[in-house]
Design a protein around this motif. Structure first.
Motif, PDB file in Angstrom:
ATOM      1  N   ALA A  34       0.845  -1.196   0.000  1.00  0.00           N
ATOM      2  CA  ALA A  34       0.000   0.000   0.000  1.00  0.00           C
ATOM      3  C   ALA A  34       0.875   1.238   0.000  1.00  0.00           C
ATOM      4  O   ALA A  34       1.818   1.338   0.778  1.00  0.00           O
ATOM      5  N   PRO A  35       0.601   2.201  -0.903  1.00  0.00           N
ATOM      6  CA  PRO A  35       1.460   3.382  -0.995  1.00  0.00           C
ATOM      7  C   PRO A  35       1.260   4.307   0.172  1.00  0.00           C
ATOM      8  O   PRO A  35       0.142   4.473   0.662  1.00  0.00           O
ATOM      9  N   PRO A  36       2.319   4.928   0.643  1.00  0.00           N
ATOM     10  CA  PRO A  36       2.182   5.936   1.680  1.00  0.00           C
ATOM     11  C   PRO A  36       1.663   7.235   1.095  1.00  0.00           C
ATOM     12  O   PRO A  36       1.614   7.398  -0.109  1.00  0.00           O
ATOM     13  N   ALA A  37       1.319   8.148   1.946  1.00  0.00           N
ATOM     14  CA  ALA A  37       0.878   9.458   1.471  1.00  0.00           C
ATOM     15  C   ALA A  37       2.060  10.218   0.909  1.00  0.00           C
ATOM     16  O   ALA A  37       3.176  10.087   1.383  1.00  0.00           O
ATOM     17  N   PRO A  38       1.834  11.045  -0.133  1.00  0.00           N
ATOM     18  CA  PRO A  38       2.889  11.949  -0.573  1.00  0.00           C
ATOM     19  C   PRO A  38       3.256  12.913   0.549  1.00  0.00           C
ATOM     20  O   PRO A  38       2.479  13.132   1.474  1.00  0.00           O
ATOM     21  N   ALA A  39       4.425  13.493   0.419  1.00  0.00           N
ATOM     22  CA  ALA A  39       4.863  14.451   1.425  1.00  0.00           C
ATOM     23  C   ALA A  39       3.988  15.698   1.394  1.00  0.00           C
ATOM     24  O   ALA A  39       3.291  15.961   0.425  1.00  0.00           O
ATOM     25  N   ALA A  40       4.046  16.473   2.468  1.00  0.00           N
ATOM     26  CA  ALA A  40       3.248  17.702   2.531  1.00  0.00           C
ATOM     27  C   ALA A  40       3.767  18.712   1.525  1.00  0.00           C
ATOM     28  O   ALA A  40       4.951  18.820   1.285  1.00  0.00           O
ATOM     29  N   HIS A  41       2.830  19.466   0.934  1.00  0.00           N
ATOM     30  CA  HIS A  41       3.193  20.474  -0.049  1.00  0.00           C
ATOM     31  C   HIS A  41       2.489  21.772   0.289  1.00  0.00           C
ATOM     32  O   HIS A  41       1.300  21.803   0.585  1.00  0.00           O
ATOM     33  N   GLY A  43       2.218  23.574   2.673  1.00  0.00           N
ATOM     34  CA  GLY A  43       1.541  23.699   3.949  1.00  0.00           C
ATOM     35  C   GLY A  43       0.348  22.799   4.120  1.00  0.00           C
ATOM     36  O   GLY A  43      -0.309  22.837   5.148  1.00  0.00           O
ATOM     37  N   ALA A  44       0.000  21.961   3.103  1.00  0.00           N
ATOM     38  CA  ALA A  44      -1.168  21.088   3.224  1.00  0.00           C
ATOM     39  C   ALA A  44      -0.766  19.677   2.860  1.00  0.00           C
ATOM     40  O   ALA A  44      -0.075  19.455   1.877  1.00  0.00           O
ATOM     41  N   ALA A  45      -1.191  18.705   3.660  1.00  0.00           N
ATOM     42  CA  ALA A  45      -0.867  17.313   3.380  1.00  0.00           C
ATOM     43  C   ALA A  45      -1.791  16.796   2.291  1.00  0.00           C
ATOM     44  O   ALA A  45      -3.012  16.865   2.410  1.00  0.00           O
ATOM     45  N   LEU A  46      -1.219  16.320   1.187  1.00  0.00           N
ATOM     46  CA  LEU A  46      -1.989  15.802   0.076  1.00  0.00           C
ATOM     47  C   LEU A  46      -1.777  14.304   0.015  1.00  0.00           C
ATOM     48  O   LEU A  46      -0.664  13.844  -0.223  1.00  0.00           O
ATOM     49  N   LYS A  47      -2.842  13.534   0.210  1.00  0.00           N
ATOM     50  CA  LYS A  47      -2.727  12.091   0.192  1.00  0.00           C
ATOM     51  C   LYS A  47      -3.433  11.554  -1.044  1.00  0.00           C
ATOM     52  O   LYS A  47      -4.639  11.708  -1.195  1.00  0.00           O
ATOM     53  N   SER A  48      -2.677  10.940  -1.934  1.00  0.00           N
ATOM     54  CA  SER A  48      -3.320  10.335  -3.091  1.00  0.00           C
ATOM     55  C   SER A  48      -4.037   9.065  -2.659  1.00  0.00           C
ATOM     56  O   SER A  48      -3.549   8.314  -1.813  1.00  0.00           O
ATOM     57  N   PRO A  49      -5.196   8.790  -3.227  1.00  0.00           N
ATOM     58  CA  PRO A  49      -5.953   7.610  -2.811  1.00  0.00           C
ATOM     59  C   PRO A  49      -5.364   6.336  -3.400  1.00  0.00           C
ATOM     60  O   PRO A  49      -4.714   6.357  -4.450  1.00  0.00           O
ATOM     61  N   ASP A  50      -5.580   5.237  -2.712  1.00  0.00           N
ATOM     62  CA  ASP A  50      -5.271   3.930  -3.277  1.00  0.00           C
ATOM     63  C   ASP A  50      -6.303   3.647  -4.366  1.00  0.00           C
ATOM     64  O   ASP A  50      -7.506   3.806  -4.153  1.00  0.00           O
ATOM     65  N   ILE A  51      -5.842   3.265  -5.540  1.00  0.00           N
ATOM     66  CA  ILE A  51      -6.745   2.969  -6.656  1.00  0.00           C
ATOM     67  C   ILE A  51      -7.109   1.488  -6.598  1.00  0.00           C
ATOM     68  O   ILE A  51      -6.219   0.629  -6.731  1.00  0.00           O
ATOM     69  N   SER A 322      -1.321   1.931 -11.465  1.00  0.00           N
ATOM     70  CA  SER A 322      -2.533   2.719 -11.224  1.00  0.00           C
ATOM     71  C   SER A 322      -2.339   3.640 -10.030  1.00  0.00           C
ATOM     72  O   SER A 322      -2.713   4.823 -10.054  1.00  0.00           O
ATOM     73  N   ASP A 323      -1.752   3.118  -8.964  1.00  0.00           N
ATOM     74  CA  ASP A 323      -1.483   3.942  -7.788  1.00  0.00           C
ATOM     75  C   ASP A 323      -0.452   5.024  -8.094  1.00  0.00           C
ATOM     76  O   ASP A 323      -0.534   6.147  -7.577  1.00  0.00           O
ATOM     77  N   ALA A 324       0.527   4.700  -8.944  1.00  0.00           N
ATOM     78  CA  ALA A 324       1.537   5.698  -9.316  1.00  0.00           C
ATOM     79  C   ALA A 324       0.914   6.836 -10.121  1.00  0.00           C
ATOM     80  O   ALA A 324       1.305   8.001  -9.975  1.00  0.00           O
ATOM     81  N   ILE A 325      -0.053   6.509 -10.983  1.00  0.00           N
ATOM     82  CA  ILE A 325      -0.738   7.553 -11.745  1.00  0.00           C
ATOM     83  C   ILE A 325      -1.458   8.501 -10.789  1.00  0.00           C
ATOM     84  O   ILE A 325      -1.377   9.730 -10.919  1.00  0.00           O
ATOM     85  N   ALA A 326      -2.177   7.926  -9.826  1.00  0.00           N
ATOM     86  CA  ALA A 326      -2.874   8.762  -8.851  1.00  0.00           C
ATOM     87  C   ALA A 326      -1.889   9.630  -8.071  1.00  0.00           C
ATOM     88  O   ALA A 326      -2.130  10.821  -7.840  1.00  0.00           O
ATOM     89  N   TYR A 327      -0.779   9.042  -7.665  1.00  0.00           N
ATOM     90  CA  TYR A 327       0.241   9.793  -6.924  1.00  0.00           C
ATOM     91  C   TYR A 327       0.735  10.974  -7.743  1.00  0.00           C
ATOM     92  O   TYR A 327       0.881  12.103  -7.242  1.00  0.00           O
ATOM     93  N   ALA A 328       0.984  10.737  -9.041  1.00  0.00           N
ATOM     94  CA  ALA A 328       1.475  11.809  -9.900  1.00  0.00           C
ATOM     95  C   ALA A 328       0.430  12.906 -10.066  1.00  0.00           C
ATOM     96  O   ALA A 328       0.751  14.098 -10.000  1.00  0.00           O
TER      97      ALA A 328
END
Length: 519
Positions: A34-41, A43-51, A322-328
């Motif tokens: 399961a992918p971890p959340a992307p780092a904060a950007h 000032g806001a934490a952006l978490k891409s969803p698991d696809i 698929s998860d990498a696409i969402a992360y990007a």
């Protein structure tokens, strides 16, 4: 994914060259984590969803059923392709996308592109994600390219489920007649008005992301393997590679060789990137040791064949990609395109006056074409591009922005020109400087001509780019340079760019744009 060809095709006359990877059924690589959340950007934490893999495979099952009902394929001009367009469009319409179908004629048949815009975001800073939806006549095309089409569709649906409202505008595309030579995507990019085309600041392409004997490849945005994409492509590559680093899957480069739908975009200087799991080429023993699977067999043994069915998919590869696409998408769109794990601490696109000074030391000798901040006009000489329009926005730091009556009217002449930024206070943790640059010349140039970029601090300076001339035509090309500036963290620095035409009447052009420092 088109077969290897070397002909020029399409309205945009893309030169198409040889490709790198290829496919075959095999043992699966290690289980997906399961992918971890992307780092904060910003000032806001952006978490891409698991696809959900099940959702992506559900779309593939629908595409397989469509092919089965329509002669075993979903090719251009066939009923199976139009049914595929209708299926994807129906999913997006229900989710709240603004969709349009663009029709075109090719080889006496009607083809279609599907464009879907997610409402909101800065339309002047659009991030586009695309995949071709057509198959070859020989089979249903479930890996090529049902896999990329289904993954992109499910990421688009995840955007809707999450009610994601990024800073950048999101657009998704499904292309027709890719297998006949990038016809659909070329038609889309070529027919966009220039003002609309300039709003697309990045394009992500996913063509074959579930090959049964998979490799893990990212398009070579930074040119580390020989031919990078337009300025900004390196950042896309870094984002995609960053995801795979979080799940400990090594990634290799694959070339921008014009074989898939990024081609028309990069021809217009739009930054691009994407992922690929291999087609007809063979996996090496070293790759099999690294990724699992079978050595000395194709990545996809069913490439462009009737057996490219729903059983021709490697589930872990499809899930990871698929998860990498969402992360990007979440990372690049969430903050306007900064590198994952890197907070932007300085950014200058040269659109406004940020304190640059020309000839700061009073020692410049150039008699014409000194650096200026302006909107550069394109110039060419006998087919060689010299001065280029800005890679993003309107302005750049260039040698003589006006085109003039000929290519030599406003080029750099007579010696050196220097420009210096205002002071930049680097906080603790500042690490990476990146910028776009262009250095072009004709064969009357020599090693005395150059473009140099330095970072100057209170205790010295470091040269981060040094390009010299030569007795050869060098066409202009915006490229991305990165440098480690962590030694200057906590200090106030300036960026100094210097160009020289020290030869006898050399025709030289130089430029700098899109400067960014991250930590």
């Amino acid at each position: 994914m088109r077969p290897r060809i070397t002909a020029v095709v399409g309205a945009s006359a893309l030169a198409l060259a040889a490709f790198v990877p290829g496919g075959s059924a095999s043992a699966a690589p290690a289980a997906h984590a399961a992918p971890p959340a992307p780092a904060a950007h910003a000032g806001a934490a952006l978490k891409s969803p698991d696809i959900p893999l099940a959702n992506v495979k559900g779309h593939l099952a629908q595409l397989q059923s469509i092919a089965t009902r329509n002669g075993g394929n979903r090719a251009h001009g066939r009923a199976g392709f139009k049914a595929s367009i209708d299926y994807v469009k129906g999913q997006l319409d229900t989710a709240g996308y603004q969709t349009q179908v663009q029709s075109f004629s090719y080889n006496g048949a009607t083809g279609y592109n599907l464009i879907a815009d997610w409402p909101g975001g800065d339309v002047n800073n659009t991030l586009m994600t695309g995949a071709h939806l057509d198959s070859v006549n020989a089979g249903p095309g479930i890996n090529d390219n049902g896999s990329g089409s289904a993954a992109n569709l499910e990421v688009a649906l995840a955007v809707a489920r999450e009610k994601y409202q990024p800073k950048r505008h999101l657009r998704f595309g499904w292309w027709g007649a890719e297998e006949l030579g990038l016809i659909g995507s070329t038609r889309y990019v070529d027919t966009l008005p220039a003002a609309e085309r300039s709003k697309i600041k990045g394009y992500l392409n996913f063509d074959m992301v579930g090959s049964p004997n998979p490799g893990y490849f990212a398009y070579d945005g930074d040119g580390s393997s020989g031919g990078g994409g337009p300025a900004g492509s390196a950042e896309i590559e870094r984002v995609l590679r960053a995801y795979f680093a979080t799940i400990n899957v090594p990634v290799e480069d694959t070339a921008f060789d014009g074989r898939s739908d990024y081609g028309p975009f990069i021809q217009y200087g739009i930054p691009a990137g994407g992922l690929f799991t291999g087609a007809e080429d063979y996996k090496t023993a070293a790759q099999a040791q690294k990724w699992g699977g079978q050595a000395n067999t194709p990545y996809d043994r069913c490439y462009h064949s009737s057996c490219d069915t729903s059983s021709n998919i490697n589930d872990p590869a499809l899930d990871r990609n698929s998860d990498a696409i969402a992360y990007a998408v979440w990372t690049l769109a969430g903050d306007g395109g900064q590198e994952p794990g890197g907070e932007t601490v300085y950014s200058d696109g040269l659109e406004s006056d940020t304190g640059w000074t020309v000839n700061p030391g009073g020692t410049d000798t150039a008699t014409a074409g000194r650096f200026e901040r302006g909107a550069p006009q394109a110039t060419t000489y006998s087919g060689t591009s010299l001065q280029l329009t800005a890679p993003g926005g309107s302005n750049a730091l260039v040698t003589g922005a006006q085109a003039g009556t000929d290519a030599g009217s406003n080029d750099l002449d007579g010696g050196t020109t220097t420009a210096q930024s205002g002071p930049i206070a680097l906080p603790a943790g500042a690490k990476t400087l990146s910028f776009a640059w262009n250095f072009a010349h004709l064969n009357n140039s020599g090693a005395d001509d150059y473009l140099r970029v330095r970072v100057v601090g209170p205790n010295g300076s470091a040269t981060v780019l040094d390009q010299t001339g030569a007795a050869a035509n060098r066409a202009g090309s915006w490229q991305t340079q990165t440098a480690d500036v962590s030694a200057y963290a906590g200090q106030s620095v300036r960026i100094v760019v210097e160009a020289a035409d020290n030869g006898s009447g050399s025709l030289v052009e130089a430029g700098l744009d899109d400067i960014k420092i991250t930590k």
